[in-house]
Write a protein that holds these residues in place. Structure first.
Motif, PDB file in Angstrom:
ATOM      1  N   ARG A  97     -12.559  -1.780  15.570  1.00 23.99           N
ATOM      2  CA  ARG A  97     -11.405  -1.321  16.339  1.00 23.99           C
ATOM      3  C   ARG A  97     -10.242  -2.327  16.328  1.00 23.99           C
ATOM      4  NH1 ARG A  97      -9.485   2.771  18.044  1.00 23.99           N
ATOM      5  NH2 ARG A  97     -11.142   3.726  16.879  1.00 23.99           N
ATOM      6  N   ASN A  98     -10.564  -3.609  16.256  1.00 20.04           N
ATOM      7  CA  ASN A  98      -9.512  -4.628  16.385  1.00 20.04           C
ATOM      8  C   ASN A  98      -8.923  -5.105  15.061  1.00 20.04           C
ATOM      9  OD1 ASN A  98      -9.835  -4.540  19.165  1.00 20.04           O
ATOM     10  ND2 ASN A  98     -11.613  -5.920  19.016  1.00 20.04           N
ATOM     11  N   TRP A  99      -9.444  -4.600  13.985  1.00 21.54           N
ATOM     12  CA  TRP A  99      -8.900  -5.031  12.699  1.00 21.54           C
ATOM     13  C   TRP A  99      -7.546  -4.375  12.449  1.00 21.54           C
ATOM     14  CZ3 TRP A  99     -12.962  -5.362   8.174  1.00 21.54           C
ATOM     15  CH2 TRP A  99     -13.921  -6.333   8.505  1.00 21.54           C
ATOM     16  N   ARG A 100      -6.730  -5.103  11.720  1.00 19.76           N
ATOM     17  CA  ARG A 100      -5.458  -4.501  11.284  1.00 19.76           C
ATOM     18  C   ARG A 100      -5.694  -3.841   9.923  1.00 19.76           C
ATOM     19  NH1 ARG A 100       0.365  -7.405   9.839  1.00 19.76           N
ATOM     20  NH2 ARG A 100       1.523  -5.446   9.686  1.00 19.76           N
ATOM     21  N   VAL A 101      -5.542  -2.537   9.889  1.00 20.57           N
ATOM     22  CA  VAL A 101      -5.780  -1.776   8.659  1.00 20.57           C
ATOM     23  C   VAL A 101      -4.466  -1.106   8.259  1.00 20.57           C
ATOM     24  CG1 VAL A 101      -7.095   0.105   7.600  1.00 20.57           C
ATOM     25  CG2 VAL A 101      -8.191  -1.370   9.327  1.00 20.57           C
ATOM     26  N   VAL A 102      -3.975  -1.491   7.076  1.00 22.45           N
ATOM     27  CA  VAL A 102      -2.665  -1.029   6.615  1.00 22.45           C
ATOM     28  C   VAL A 102      -2.837  -0.141   5.380  1.00 22.45           C
ATOM     29  CG1 VAL A 102      -0.428  -1.780   5.702  1.00 22.45           C
ATOM     30  CG2 VAL A 102      -1.583  -3.125   7.490  1.00 22.45           C
ATOM     31  N   VAL A 103      -2.168   1.017   5.408  1.00 21.95           N
ATOM     32  CA  VAL A 103      -2.228   1.934   4.260  1.00 21.95           C
ATOM     33  C   VAL A 103      -0.847   2.069   3.636  1.00 21.95           C
ATOM     34  CG1 VAL A 103      -2.757   4.299   3.518  1.00 21.95           C
ATOM     35  CG2 VAL A 103      -4.067   3.270   5.410  1.00 21.95           C
ATOM     36  N   PHE A 104      -0.789   1.950   2.318  1.00 23.78           N
ATOM     37  CA  PHE A 104       0.451   2.216   1.577  1.00 23.78           C
ATOM     38  C   PHE A 104       0.292   3.501   0.774  1.00 23.78           C
ATOM     39  CE2 PHE A 104       0.418  -2.597   1.559  1.00 23.78           C
ATOM     40  CZ  PHE A 104       1.375  -2.715   2.561  1.00 23.78           C
ATOM     41  N   GLU A 105       1.224   4.408   0.931  1.00 17.79           N
ATOM     42  CA  GLU A 105       1.173   5.654   0.158  1.00 17.79           C
ATOM     43  C   GLU A 105       2.521   5.886  -0.516  1.00 17.79           C
ATOM     44  OE1 GLU A 105      -0.752   8.097  -0.962  1.00 17.79           O
ATOM     45  OE2 GLU A 105       0.978   9.338  -1.529  1.00 17.79           O
ATOM     46  N   ARG A 106       2.452   6.187  -1.778  1.00 16.31           N
ATOM     47  CA  ARG A 106       3.655   6.343  -2.598  1.00 16.31           C
ATOM     48  C   ARG A 106       4.463   7.594  -2.225  1.00 16.31           C
ATOM     49  NH1 ARG A 106       3.131   4.770  -8.786  1.00 16.31           N
ATOM     50  NH2 ARG A 106       1.394   6.206  -8.771  1.00 16.31           N
ATOM     51  N   SER A 107       3.760   8.694  -1.925  1.00 13.37           N
ATOM     52  CA  SER A 107       4.464   9.949  -1.630  1.00 13.37           C
ATOM     53  C   SER A 107       4.797  10.017  -0.144  1.00 13.37           C
ATOM     54  CB  SER A 107       3.598  11.143  -2.024  1.00 13.37           C
ATOM     55  OG  SER A 107       2.606  11.376  -1.035  1.00 13.37           O
ATOM     56  N   GLU A 149      -2.117   1.686  10.411  1.00 15.22           N
ATOM     57  CA  GLU A 149      -0.710   1.382  10.169  1.00 15.22           C
ATOM     58  C   GLU A 149      -0.404   1.967   8.788  1.00 15.22           C
ATOM     59  OE1 GLU A 149      -0.134  -2.740  11.145  1.00 15.22           O
ATOM     60  OE2 GLU A 149       1.649  -2.811   9.870  1.00 15.22           O
ATOM     61  N   VAL A 150       0.380   3.037   8.765  1.00 16.46           N
ATOM     62  CA  VAL A 150       0.570   3.770   7.509  1.00 16.46           C
ATOM     63  C   VAL A 150       2.027   3.722   7.066  1.00 16.46           C
ATOM     64  CG1 VAL A 150       0.305   6.010   6.363  1.00 16.46           C
ATOM     65  CG2 VAL A 150      -1.300   5.356   8.179  1.00 16.46           C
ATOM     66  N   TYR A 151       2.268   3.303   5.820  1.00 19.74           N
ATOM     67  CA  TYR A 151       3.610   3.304   5.250  1.00 19.74           C
ATOM     68  C   TYR A 151       3.674   4.326   4.131  1.00 19.74           C
ATOM     69  CZ  TYR A 151       3.986  -1.075   7.779  1.00 19.74           C
ATOM     70  OH  TYR A 151       3.985  -2.010   8.765  1.00 19.74           O
ATOM     71  N   THR A 152       4.434   5.408   4.346  1.00 17.73           N
ATOM     72  CA  THR A 152       4.587   6.394   3.273  1.00 17.73           C
ATOM     73  C   THR A 152       5.810   6.029   2.428  1.00 17.73           C
ATOM     74  OG1 THR A 152       5.847   7.809   4.758  1.00 17.73           O
ATOM     75  CG2 THR A 152       3.501   8.269   4.560  1.00 17.73           C
ATOM     76  N   LYS A 153       5.942   6.712   1.304  1.00 13.50           N
ATOM     77  CA  LYS A 153       7.038   6.421   0.348  1.00 13.50           C
ATOM     78  C   LYS A 153       7.120   4.926   0.070  1.00 13.50           C
ATOM     79  CE  LYS A 153      10.293  10.108   0.636  1.00 13.50           C
ATOM     80  NZ  LYS A 153      11.603  10.568   1.150  1.00 13.50           N
ATOM     81  N   THR A 154       5.972   4.319  -0.013  1.00 11.81           N
ATOM     82  CA  THR A 154       5.897   2.870  -0.194  1.00 11.81           C
ATOM     83  C   THR A 154       5.062   2.566  -1.439  1.00 11.81           C
ATOM     84  OG1 THR A 154       6.147   2.467   2.163  1.00 11.81           O
ATOM     85  CG2 THR A 154       5.046   0.736   0.876  1.00 11.81           C
ATOM     86  N   GLU A 155       5.594   1.701  -2.278  1.00 12.21           N
ATOM     87  CA  GLU A 155       4.895   1.354  -3.514  1.00 12.21           C
ATOM     88  C   GLU A 155       4.439  -0.089  -3.503  1.00 12.21           C
ATOM     89  OE1 GLU A 155       5.037   2.673  -7.177  1.00 12.21           O
ATOM     90  OE2 GLU A 155       6.948   3.755  -7.077  1.00 12.21           O
ATOM     91  N   VAL A 156       3.287  -0.323  -4.103  1.00 12.10           N
ATOM     92  CA  VAL A 156       2.884  -1.715  -4.314  1.00 12.10           C
ATOM     93  C   VAL A 156       3.508  -2.158  -5.631  1.00 12.10           C
ATOM     94  CG1 VAL A 156       0.946  -3.214  -4.841  1.00 12.10           C
ATOM     95  CG2 VAL A 156       0.787  -1.578  -2.949  1.00 12.10           C
ATOM     96  N   VAL A 157       4.359  -3.187  -5.564  1.00  5.11           N
ATOM     97  CA  VAL A 157       5.071  -3.598  -6.779  1.00  5.11           C
ATOM     98  C   VAL A 157       4.470  -4.846  -7.423  1.00  5.11           C
ATOM     99  CG1 VAL A 157       7.256  -2.494  -6.215  1.00  5.11           C
ATOM    100  CG2 VAL A 157       6.775  -4.784  -5.319  1.00  5.11           C
ATOM    101  N   GLU A 158       3.613  -5.502  -6.679  1.00  8.67           N
ATOM    102  CA  GLU A 158       3.009  -6.726  -7.205  1.00  8.67           C
ATOM    103  C   GLU A 158       1.704  -6.943  -6.441  1.00  8.67           C
ATOM    104  OE1 GLU A 158       5.767 -10.090  -6.940  1.00  8.67           O
ATOM    105  OE2 GLU A 158       4.017 -11.396  -7.210  1.00  8.67           O
ATOM    106  N   ALA A 159       0.700  -7.496  -7.104  1.00 10.28           N
ATOM    107  CA  ALA A 159      -0.557  -7.776  -6.403  1.00 10.28           C
ATOM    108  C   ALA A 159      -1.271  -8.910  -7.095  1.00 10.28           C
ATOM    109  CB  ALA A 159      -1.445  -6.529  -6.384  1.00 10.28           C
ATOM    110  N   GLY A 160      -1.986  -9.690  -6.335  1.00  8.10           N
ATOM    111  CA  GLY A 160      -2.765 -10.794  -6.910  1.00  8.10           C
ATOM    112  C   GLY A 160      -3.810 -11.238  -5.904  1.00  8.10           C
ATOM    113  N   GLU A 161      -4.437 -12.347  -6.172  1.00  8.56           N
ATOM    114  CA  GLU A 161      -5.514 -12.858  -5.327  1.00  8.56           C
ATOM    115  C   GLU A 161      -5.060 -12.942  -3.862  1.00  8.56           C
ATOM    116  OE1 GLU A 161      -8.732 -13.393  -6.158  1.00  8.56           O
ATOM    117  OE2 GLU A 161      -8.956 -13.730  -4.001  1.00  8.56           O
ATOM    118  N   GLY A 162      -5.588 -12.052  -3.031  1.00  7.06           N
ATOM    119  CA  GLY A 162      -5.345 -12.132  -1.597  1.00  7.06           C
ATOM    120  C   GLY A 162      -4.001 -11.634  -1.095  1.00  7.06           C
TER     121      GLY A 162
END
Lengths: 449, 449
Positions: free
Chosen positions: A28-38, A77-90
């Protein structure tokens, strides 16, 4: 300044939202973030052909739960119309709908980026009137184009291509289907696919098999398609030539992919990176018949992988046993379904397949609504293991394919199938259910009696 | 002078004819003789309520194969309207339709005498207008009586009682159902049975529960029924108070009966007598959930027992694994089905049952024909083994009950049920099938997540 999240989920489709919701159920206390492109989450792209057919009044009906359920009730925590543009370790870097960017650090990450339509590499795919179906937005766009289109060319005769063909023909459009392979629906054996082809032609669909798309032509806007054999006038073109796993993020993170091209995962949905998980159409799953990793881009499989990934991300033990590739569709008056391996695939996998095809009534013959149902059963000759089934009928196909899917997944034999204790009453089935009849005939063929 | 036969089959119903036909398939030169009391063989008494409802144009439609198929094509010697009046070690004495008698010596004998209606021991059951349903002739007789009857009392609210109630109400008859027990359909748990009761009442059936028949009264012909609480005018009475195994022949031959009252058999269908076999409604079968002999007077089970008995009589190895008691029926607008153990029965058998009941859509909510479907799943708390299921819905019940019946028979767990790879497309199911939803909720209840 980078933000921190316990879990980042990239992709708000069925797998991603199921997983994210489940993490919050455990933690319950974790911060869970969702990114969705559409702009939508928790959508069912499988409903798009039916939306085009006019069954759903608005595109919102294809959304399982509104965004509010996930944010307000489930605490995501949901972000729509959001793209991941870069990703790496952590870390991942997200670009939000307003164009701003931010970096998030994660303890655990889920790749739930799904699949993308394969677009054939031919000239003209960027013309106005060229459509694909995947996001809900693509459905809305298609609807706009179709309103002004009379004659529609569909390239590819898999599930989506044929569902679109059916729904558009019902709307009174002139429909043309072009398929490169010798038969429609490659997940069926040719003998069963032929039955579907007859149904398409009977319903006025212009079907061109063994014909490859070479070009889409027109000035600014689609006017015709050109194949290796001919050319056809078209006001709009659907590209339904299959999907491929969307592995851009997986590649940024350097996680291992399997032979299918999808992300390789273990039963807990963990990738080659200890803290990176993958679920849904982007990931492989065990094929319960072959015992090997396979790729099943199907919503029910994606959902269950999401369920397992949710537990794993939260640090609980859960494992996904695998799948058998069960699918069903409706092509005009026919219900068409399949599970397990086709005969051809069984042979390639080293089995010694033996099969029978029977036709029986779906209900007591005198009961209204009874219709014919054709069942093809495939088993291994030496062990009697049920390898797969394909069913086509006027009604009652779901009951039979789900029974057989369950048997195939439990690695049952033809004998087990024959002795299945299936329900009988005249409004529902004949006393010897079509599944049992097929098993009896196949048992006879294997044993010689 | 006695005649000789390799195999004598007593009873020409589904089990008897399946067995007899199969013996001839293995042993073309054997003399296989069938005695059948009624004038029909290979009939389906389960169709009788639908015949009364006007679905079948003639009673012959309830016959699977005409007599000619058995005699001419399959080489059987069949005597209809023939009774076995005496039987002992190696012989039976038959009385033919013309009244003559003959003794037949046999090497092997199959008891396939089925079940008979239980008739309550109250005054008046011999009045004109008192009906039972078992043989096709009893259906023809009922049809004649019903033509002149307005108000029909049905005693007993099991499958047959309710199917007759539904079919007669549809024909415009005034229908009254009297049931001694507190609920209809004792093969359902009370919570699910209540849903069926509401549907009966909603459709104009006068339902009296907790009420025992004391007398059927009238001068020569039925005029009313008297219960322990009241009395009701009736022009005809259906006794649908269950069936009992027809063991007269078994008793003549002295074969052992089980605790259920039906004939005790091993997996090959052999009775306590080496050369005497029993199959169909007269015989017990293994309950795959309890692991104990049980009694399943259901046509699909009878057929499969006949199939096994045929091989055994011919001297081949075959074994019947058992059954789980899967059944389905239609009560007005509801499809009602069950498999395995009820919660109550599970408790009696020493399990620690835990159950959930969920309601979900049968198809994508926007797709025409979608309706609500309620699934009750029962499992053992400590092992997670699936023990049984009950389903009620407007449509799509067959698919779900057959899936669950298959899982229960394979001794699957709730987890297996959750991970079932079931088919999905909007015209057939929601992406989380009702079976999967029920399993997910039950899994949560067992695991605490």
């Amino acid at each position: 300044m980078a933000e921190r999240a316990d879990v980042i989920v990239v992709g708000g489709g069925p797998a991603g939202m199921t997983a994210a919701s489940r993490v919050k159920r455990f933690r319950r206390n974790w911060r869970v973030v969702v990114f969705e492109r559409s702009k939508y989450v928790s959508y069912a792209p499988c409903g798009l052909p039916y939306y085009l057919g006019g069954y759903a009044d608005s595109i919102e009906e294809l959304v399982h739960y509104p965004l509010r359920v996930f944010t307000e009730e489930r605490g995501l925590e949901v972000y729509t119309k959001t793209e991941v543009v870069e990703a790496g370790e952590g870390y991942v870097r997200a670009r939000f709908k307003d164009g701003s960017e931010k970096t998030f650090e994660w303890d655990k990450l889920l790749i739930a980026t799904g699949a993308r339509p394969r677009v054939p590499r031919v000239p003209g795919t960027d013309l106005e009137g060229v459509l694909t179906l995947r996001t809900l937005e693509s459905g809305e766009e298609a609807e706009k184009v179709l309103n002004g289109a009379e004659r529609i060319a569909i390239v590819g005769a898999g599930y989506i291509g044929l569902e679109v063909a059916d729904n558009l023909a019902r709307r009174g459009k002139k429909v043309l289907v072009v398929e490169m392979l010798p038969h429609v629906m490659p997940t069926l054996d040719p003998d069963m696919a032929s039955v579907v082809e007859e149904e398409l032609v009977r319903n006025g669909v212009e079907l061109h098999l063994n014909e490859a798309l070479r070009e889409i032509a027109g000035s600014g806007k689609v006017e015709k398609i050109v194949t290796d054999k001919s050319e056809y006038r078209a006001d709009a073109v659907f590209l339904a030539t299959g999907v491929a796993p969307e592995t851009t993020l997986a590649d940024m993170l350097g996680v291992k992919k399997g032979a299918t091209g999808a992300v390789s995962v273990d039963a807990s949905m963990r990738t080659s990176h200890e803290n990176v998980f993958a679920a849904g159409d982007v990931a492989e799953a065990l094929n319960l018949v072959t015992g090997k990793p396979d790729w099943f881009p199907l919503a029910p499989v994606a959902n269950k992988m999401g369920y397992v990934a949710g537990a794993s991300l939260a640090g609980f033990e859960e494992s996904f046993p695998g799948a058998v590739g069960t699918a069903i569709t409706k092509v005009f008056g026919l219900e068409v379904a399949r599970t397990g391996l086709t005969e051809e695939r069984a042979r390639k996998e080293g089995f010694d397949p033996v099969s029978v095809t029977i036709t029986a009534n779906s209900r007591a013959s005198y009961y209204p609504g009874a219709s014919q149902i054709t069942v093809k059963l495939i088993a291994d000759r030496s062990t009697g293991q049920l390898l797969g089934a394909q069913i086509i009928g006027g009604e009652g196909v779901l009951a039979r394919i789900n029974t057989l899917a369950t048997l195939v997944a439990m690695r049952a034999t033809v004998r087990d199938a024959f002795f299945s204790d299936l329900a009988y009453a005249p409004p529902f089935a004949p006393v010897w259910d079509p599944v049992i009849v097929a098993a009896r005939v196949l048992l006879g063929k294997i044993s010689g009696h």
